[in-house]
Scaffold this motif. Structure first.
Motif, PDB file in Angstrom:
ATOM      1  N   GLY A 381      40.484  29.204  43.979  1.00 40.43           N
ATOM      2  CA  GLY A 381      41.344  29.956  42.943  1.00 40.43           C
ATOM      3  C   GLY A 381      41.648  29.728  41.563  1.00 40.43           C
ATOM      4  N   THR A 382      40.945  29.165  41.000  1.00 44.33           N
ATOM      5  CA  THR A 382      40.863  29.373  39.483  1.00 44.33           C
ATOM      6  C   THR A 382      39.644  30.200  39.490  1.00 44.33           C
ATOM      7  OG1 THR A 382      39.232  27.674  39.807  1.00 44.33           O
ATOM      8  CG2 THR A 382      41.880  27.201  39.394  1.00 44.33           C
ATOM      9  N   LEU A 383      39.155  30.741  40.157  1.00 45.39           N
ATOM     10  CA  LEU A 383      37.919  32.048  39.390  1.00 45.39           C
ATOM     11  C   LEU A 383      39.292  33.315  38.752  1.00 45.39           C
ATOM     12  CD1 LEU A 383      35.258  31.942  42.785  1.00 45.39           C
ATOM     13  CD2 LEU A 383      35.381  30.924  39.660  1.00 45.39           C
ATOM     14  N   PRO A 384      38.438  34.078  38.368  1.00 52.63           N
ATOM     15  CA  PRO A 384      39.293  35.635  37.597  1.00 52.63           C
ATOM     16  C   PRO A 384      39.173  36.346  39.231  1.00 52.63           C
ATOM     17  CG  PRO A 384      37.565  34.964  36.166  1.00 52.63           C
ATOM     18  CD  PRO A 384      37.457  34.192  38.097  1.00 52.63           C
ATOM     19  N   ALA A 385      40.298  36.841  39.692  1.00 50.65           N
ATOM     20  CA  ALA A 385      40.953  37.167  40.982  1.00 50.65           C
ATOM     21  C   ALA A 385      40.370  38.169  40.693  1.00 50.65           C
ATOM     22  CB  ALA A 385      42.563  36.756  40.820  1.00 50.65           C
ATOM     23  N   PRO A 386      41.143  39.468  39.814  1.00 46.92           N
ATOM     24  CA  PRO A 386      40.007  41.069  40.098  1.00 46.92           C
ATOM     25  C   PRO A 386      38.713  40.919  40.069  1.00 46.92           C
ATOM     26  CG  PRO A 386      41.071  40.800  37.757  1.00 46.92           C
ATOM     27  CD  PRO A 386      41.432  39.089  38.483  1.00 46.92           C
ATOM     28  N   ALA A 387      38.184  40.064  39.206  1.00 43.45           N
ATOM     29  CA  ALA A 387      36.340  39.695  39.730  1.00 43.45           C
ATOM     30  C   ALA A 387      36.197  39.420  41.071  1.00 43.45           C
ATOM     31  CB  ALA A 387      35.382  39.071  38.528  1.00 43.45           C
ATOM     32  N   VAL A 388      36.836  38.661  41.874  1.00 41.97           N
ATOM     33  CA  VAL A 388      36.144  38.371  42.988  1.00 41.97           C
ATOM     34  C   VAL A 388      36.861  39.227  44.056  1.00 41.97           C
ATOM     35  CG1 VAL A 388      36.807  36.531  45.222  1.00 41.97           C
ATOM     36  CG2 VAL A 388      37.269  35.603  42.652  1.00 41.97           C
ATOM     37  N   ALA A 389      38.062  40.250  44.022  1.00 39.74           N
ATOM     38  CA  ALA A 389      38.491  41.436  44.857  1.00 39.74           C
ATOM     39  C   ALA A 389      36.815  42.153  44.776  1.00 39.74           C
ATOM     40  CB  ALA A 389      39.319  41.976  44.023  1.00 39.74           C
ATOM     41  N   ALA A 390      36.834  42.772  43.307  1.00 35.09           N
ATOM     42  CA  ALA A 390      35.811  43.430  42.774  1.00 35.09           C
ATOM     43  C   ALA A 390      34.513  43.057  44.016  1.00 35.09           C
ATOM     44  CB  ALA A 390      35.350  43.812  41.747  1.00 35.09           C
ATOM     45  N   LEU A 391      33.782  41.871  43.509  1.00 30.45           N
ATOM     46  CA  LEU A 391      32.783  41.802  44.803  1.00 30.45           C
ATOM     47  C   LEU A 391      32.951  41.572  46.280  1.00 30.45           C
ATOM     48  CD1 LEU A 391      30.249  39.709  44.543  1.00 30.45           C
ATOM     49  CD2 LEU A 391      31.573  37.503  45.190  1.00 30.45           C
ATOM     50  N   THR A 392      34.280  42.197  46.519  1.00 25.92           N
ATOM     51  CA  THR A 392      34.325  41.844  48.154  1.00 25.92           C
ATOM     52  C   THR A 392      34.325  43.193  47.778  1.00 25.92           C
ATOM     53  OG1 THR A 392      36.344  39.549  47.706  1.00 25.92           O
ATOM     54  CG2 THR A 392      36.138  41.234  50.014  1.00 25.92           C
ATOM     55  N   LEU A 393      34.692  44.022  47.212  1.00 23.71           N
ATOM     56  CA  LEU A 393      34.904  45.530  47.569  1.00 23.71           C
ATOM     57  C   LEU A 393      33.279  46.084  47.439  1.00 23.71           C
ATOM     58  CD1 LEU A 393      37.749  46.862  45.986  1.00 23.71           C
ATOM     59  CD2 LEU A 393      37.347  46.071  48.145  1.00 23.71           C
ATOM     60  N   ALA A 394      32.484  45.123  46.669  1.00 24.25           N
ATOM     61  CA  ALA A 394      30.777  45.436  46.604  1.00 24.25           C
ATOM     62  C   ALA A 394      30.519  45.003  47.623  1.00 24.25           C
ATOM     63  CB  ALA A 394      30.497  44.551  44.747  1.00 24.25           C
ATOM     64  N   PRO A 429      41.133  44.695  52.326  1.00 22.97           N
ATOM     65  CA  PRO A 429      42.895  45.532  51.877  1.00 22.97           C
ATOM     66  C   PRO A 429      43.450  44.666  50.584  1.00 22.97           C
ATOM     67  CG  PRO A 429      42.904  44.941  54.637  1.00 22.97           C
ATOM     68  CD  PRO A 429      41.727  44.943  53.530  1.00 22.97           C
ATOM     69  N   GLU A 430      43.078  43.331  50.663  1.00 18.86           N
ATOM     70  CA  GLU A 430      44.442  42.375  49.731  1.00 18.86           C
ATOM     71  C   GLU A 430      42.883  42.304  48.900  1.00 18.86           C
ATOM     72  OE1 GLU A 430      45.881  39.729  47.616  1.00 18.86           O
ATOM     73  OE2 GLU A 430      46.896  40.592  49.525  1.00 18.86           O
ATOM     74  N   ALA A 431      41.536  42.751  48.695  1.00 22.91           N
ATOM     75  CA  ALA A 431      40.974  42.655  47.512  1.00 22.91           C
ATOM     76  C   ALA A 431      41.033  44.217  46.558  1.00 22.91           C
ATOM     77  CB  ALA A 431      39.874  42.848  47.829  1.00 22.91           C
ATOM     78  N   ARG A 432      42.011  45.039  47.764  1.00 21.31           N
ATOM     79  CA  ARG A 432      42.417  46.734  47.148  1.00 21.31           C
ATOM     80  C   ARG A 432      43.743  46.378  46.386  1.00 21.31           C
ATOM     81  NH1 ARG A 432      40.748  50.918  52.145  1.00 21.31           N
ATOM     82  NH2 ARG A 432      38.017  50.924  51.336  1.00 21.31           N
ATOM     83  N   ALA A 433      44.260  45.670  46.814  1.00 24.10           N
ATOM     84  CA  ALA A 433      45.603  45.396  47.118  1.00 24.10           C
ATOM     85  C   ALA A 433      45.679  44.347  45.098  1.00 24.10           C
ATOM     86  CB  ALA A 433      46.596  44.144  47.682  1.00 24.10           C
ATOM     87  N   THR A 434      44.649  43.432  45.086  1.00 28.07           N
ATOM     88  CA  THR A 434      44.763  43.047  43.979  1.00 28.07           C
ATOM     89  C   THR A 434      44.283  43.346  42.784  1.00 28.07           C
ATOM     90  OG1 THR A 434      44.332  40.650  45.372  1.00 28.07           O
ATOM     91  CG2 THR A 434      43.076  40.306  42.801  1.00 28.07           C
ATOM     92  N   LEU A 435      43.867  45.005  43.396  1.00 24.46           N
ATOM     93  CA  LEU A 435      42.978  45.324  41.481  1.00 24.46           C
ATOM     94  C   LEU A 435      44.018  46.477  41.303  1.00 24.46           C
ATOM     95  CD1 LEU A 435      39.494  46.013  42.805  1.00 24.46           C
ATOM     96  CD2 LEU A 435      39.822  44.683  41.080  1.00 24.46           C
ATOM     97  N   THR A 436      44.917  46.491  42.116  1.00 18.37           N
ATOM     98  CA  THR A 436      46.003  47.508  42.104  1.00 18.37           C
ATOM     99  C   THR A 436      46.924  46.955  41.224  1.00 18.37           C
ATOM    100  OG1 THR A 436      45.651  48.656  43.904  1.00 18.37           O
ATOM    101  CG2 THR A 436      47.682  49.187  42.426  1.00 18.37           C
ATOM    102  N   ARG A 437      47.714  45.436  41.826  1.00 17.87           N
ATOM    103  CA  ARG A 437      48.443  44.367  40.998  1.00 17.87           C
ATOM    104  C   ARG A 437      48.023  43.878  39.314  1.00 17.87           C
ATOM    105  NH1 ARG A 437      48.697  41.756  45.924  1.00 17.87           N
ATOM    106  NH2 ARG A 437      47.494  40.378  45.121  1.00 17.87           N
ATOM    107  N   SER A 438      46.648  44.373  39.401  1.00 11.44           N
ATOM    108  CA  SER A 438      45.871  43.340  37.777  1.00 11.44           C
ATOM    109  C   SER A 438      45.484  45.073  36.747  1.00 11.44           C
ATOM    110  CB  SER A 438      44.895  43.021  38.442  1.00 11.44           C
ATOM    111  OG  SER A 438      43.839  43.303  39.187  1.00 11.44           O
ATOM    112  N   ILE A 439      45.994  46.162  37.027  1.00 11.07           N
ATOM    113  CA  ILE A 439      45.434  46.533  36.572  1.00 11.07           C
ATOM    114  C   ILE A 439      46.085  46.500  35.135  1.00 11.07           C
ATOM    115  CG2 ILE A 439      45.947  49.704  36.152  1.00 11.07           C
ATOM    116  CD1 ILE A 439      45.147  50.187  38.508  1.00 11.07           C
ATOM    117  N   PRO A 440      45.194  46.332  33.513  1.00  8.93           N
ATOM    118  CA  PRO A 440      46.286  46.705  32.481  1.00  8.93           C
ATOM    119  C   PRO A 440      47.036  48.037  32.259  1.00  8.93           C
ATOM    120  CG  PRO A 440      43.716  46.255  32.328  1.00  8.93           C
ATOM    121  CD  PRO A 440      43.991  46.691  33.952  1.00  8.93           C
ATOM    122  N   ALA A 441      48.603  47.155  31.240  1.00 10.43           N
ATOM    123  CA  ALA A 441      48.893  48.165  30.819  1.00 10.43           C
ATOM    124  C   ALA A 441      48.343  49.553  30.054  1.00 10.43           C
ATOM    125  CB  ALA A 441      50.119  47.616  30.433  1.00 10.43           C
TER     126      ALA A 441
END
Length: 445
Positions: A381-394, A429-441
């Motif tokens: 839970g302390t790992l960078p969420a965007p990287a773990v999400a992208a790893l899932t999609l990889a 689905p959760e990985a895609r949602a994580t990447l969408t929520r964390s897109i920088p402004a």
């Protein structure tokens, strides 16, 4: 010194390849062979694990299990920019290796721009092989720390040497024996003055300590980041060991072409090394992050040290700077593999026929399954969420055939399929949602 001493002998078994490297072998010169540390007292220079390496590992284990205050009391400390401190009451006196088989492993890095081997990065590591037994002798001076040290030695499964993020150096404690040497008695002083080294430990009458709980329990500090996934070879897989062997002579007695051999473990089983998984998944993870508007450097010589990919997979920089990755991607044996030899030849651009002298063969695995479990020393839970999400999609891209592993990916090799697609489908689905929520402004995906 009249206080009782605790003498402890711990025996560790290597569960994966490991090595404490010896850069001093080359007097500071760059070398393509990274040798294991060797002792200076045997005739041939036997492989060696320095006690200081194990002392550092035990300090980390003690801090994680008992807290920083206990670690400082037991292992000592030094105040920065002052003369204040406390010496360690635990002495790691020496180590001895039994059955220390050493095997080389050759590898290279892939240029992220050309998707080919990077120039000048081919190198070979010497590695101790699984099954090696490491005996370490420990002395504890302060009686008030005897029980603390024994309790934590019983649950200690250290990781030795480099390559931790690619599954190297894992161990299991197979035995722990201890005895108390009372120097206030005549017998204790006699043993202390007439014995030395391992002989002192044996003369003190070491008694075994039950390790059943430590053996069956989970390895301390290791957590699963993603579910274990099993993959099967679709076409052919070749990850070479860097050597070639002479093939059998042809029917007319002529010498056969050289054969590029598969990488195999100490049991002769083909496997995919953790370094191959790490390189492939790092590159694809960074690509997915950049494609979705996140910052991610390409890696290799261009690591930035600040993006989530560098934090998750590790990075190296100039002047020895860098950090170890947070993930652990182990070697994965290929079970049930069907290994064959395939012949290849280059074509002559002018004649359109086979080019003379360019016939060669390589071993490939045409079938088999392997299981990849990605772990971490940190709480997932302390790992960078965007990287773990992208790893899932990889991993999903690997299953879909968008990327492959090993040699010959552009000519139909290296394709893997996940035998549990429903598990991947549940994670995507959760990985895609994580990447969408964390897109920088201000970024565009």
């Amino acid at each position: 010194m009249t206080e009782p001493l605790l003498l402890a002998e711990v025996v560790l078994k290597l569960e994966s390849p490991a090595a404490v490297a010896a850069p001093e072998q080359h007097d500071g010169l760059y070398a393509t062979v990274r040798e294991v540390a060797r002792d200076g007292w045997s005739d041939s220079g036997a492989p060696w694990v320095p006690p200081s390496s194990l002392a550092g590992s035990f300090r980390t284990h003690l801090r994680a299990a008992a807290g920083e205050e206990t670690e400082r009391l037991v292992m000592g400390y030094e105040e920065e920019r002052s003369t204040q401190g406390r010496p360690s009451s635990v002495r790691f006196l020496g180590t001895h290796l039994r059955e220390p088989a050493v095997a080389p492993r050759t590898r290279t890095a892939v240029d992220p721009y050309r998707a080919a081997a990077a120039t000048g990065l081919l190198h070979t590591h010497e590695l101790l092989q699984p099954g090696c037994l490491i005996t370490c002798w420990i002395q504890v001076d302060a009686p008030e720390h005897h029980r603390t040290v024994l309790d934590h030695l019983a649950t200690w499964n250290p990781v030795i040497g480099g390559g931790r993020s690619t599954g190297h150096g894992t161990t299991t404690t197979v035995s722990l024996r201890s005895a108390v040497l009372d120097l206030s008695t005549q017998e204790g002083r006699r043993l202390w003055l007439t014995h030395g080294g391992p002989a002192l430990f044996e003369a003190a009458g070491l008694e075994p300590i039950d390790l059943e709980q430590a053996k069956t329990g989970p390895k301390a500090g290791t957590a699963t980041v993603l579910p274990a996934l099993t993959w099967c070879v679709v076409d052919a897989l070749h990850i070479g060991n860097g050597t070639r062997a002479a093939a059998a002579p042809t029917a007319d007695g002529a010498a056969g072409p050289q054969v590029a051999l598969l990488l195999r473990d100490h049991d002769g089983t083909p496997y995919v090394p953790g370094t191959a998984w790490k390189g492939l998944l790092r590159h694809r993870t960074a690509y997915i992050l950049r494609s979705t508007g996140h910052e991610a450097c390409p890696g290799t010589a261009d690591t930035c040290g600040t993006c989530s990919v560098c934090e998750t997979f590790g990075w190296t920089g100039e002047d020895g700077q860098g950090a170890r990755g947070l993930l652990r991607l182990p070697d994965t044996p290929l079970q049930g593999a069907t290994v064959v030899q395939r012949q290849h030849v280059a074509l002559d651009r002018f004649t359109g026929g086979a080019a003379e002298g360019l016939l060669y063969s390589e071993e490939v695995a045409e079938s088999g399954t392997l299981t990849l479990t990605i772990g971490s020393d940190r709480d997932p839970g302390t790992l960078p969420a965007p990287a773990v999400a992208a790893l899932t999609l990889a991993l999903r891209d690997l299953h879909d055939g968008l990327i492959g592993i090993g040699k010959g990916v552009t000519r139909g090799q290296g394709t893997l399929r996940c035998t549990q697609p429903e598990v991947l489908d549940g994670l995507v689905p959760e990985a895609r949602a994580t990447l969408t929520r964390s897109i920088p402004a201000g970024a565009t995906a």
